[in-house]
Design a protein around this motif. Structure first.
Motif, PDB file in Angstrom:
ATOM      1  N   PHE A  46      51.059   9.917  25.935  1.00 35.94           N
ATOM      2  CA  PHE A  46      51.898   9.231  26.911  1.00 35.94           C
ATOM      3  C   PHE A  46      52.996  10.112  27.492  1.00 35.94           C
ATOM      4  N   LEU A  47      53.470  11.081  26.756  1.00 40.02           N
ATOM      5  CA  LEU A  47      54.530  11.945  27.266  1.00 40.02           C
ATOM      6  C   LEU A  47      54.089  12.757  28.491  1.00 40.02           C
ATOM      7  N   GLU A  83      57.014  11.038  36.561  1.00 39.55           N
ATOM      8  CA  GLU A  83      58.412  11.336  36.842  1.00 39.55           C
ATOM      9  C   GLU A  83      58.561  12.312  38.008  1.00 39.55           C
ATOM     10  N   SER A  94      49.417  11.094  40.706  1.00 36.99           N
ATOM     11  CA  SER A  94      49.502  11.260  39.259  1.00 36.99           C
ATOM     12  C   SER A  94      48.165  11.583  38.599  1.00 36.99           C
ATOM     13  N   TYR A 101      53.947  10.372  31.431  1.00 32.94           N
ATOM     14  CA  TYR A 101      55.298  10.076  31.892  1.00 32.94           C
ATOM     15  C   TYR A 101      55.846  11.222  32.734  1.00 32.94           C
TER      16      TYR A 101
END
Length: 93
Positions: free
Chosen positions: A10-11, A18, A47, A14
């Motif tokens: 998930f990082l 971002e 993304s 993210y």
């Protein structure tokens, strides 16, 4: 089922989300797009590289460390669980 590598997946996602420029999202909304259309036409296409590339690579590198560290620390003849799993997996194939 949540695994140990779930936060590592998930990082990067993210981080990819971002880095999407906020003015693009605002321009989409100014032009009359709803939130679903903004997501499908602006956020999702921008993304995708981060979703595909980073989300697959990070857990692989971490899981590879589970097999390399015991091999380096205990040697090939050591009886660490990762070495046992590796030998049973290799014998099964």
């Amino acid at each position: 089922m949540l695994t140990q590598s779930t936060p590592i997946r998930f990082l990067p996602i993210y981080a990819a989300l971002e880095h999407i420029p906020r003015p693009l999202v605002e321009a989409s909304q100014d032009l009359g797009a709803g939130s679903a259309e903004t997501f499908l036409r602006v956020i999702l296409p921008l993304s995708i590289p981060g979703l595909l590339g980073r989300a697959q690579r990070s857990p692989f590198v971490l899981s590879l460390g589970d097999f390399l560290a015991p091999l380096l620390v205990g040697g090939a003849s050591g009886t660490m669980i990762a070495n046992v799993v590796q030998s049973l997996f290799g014998a099964g194939l």
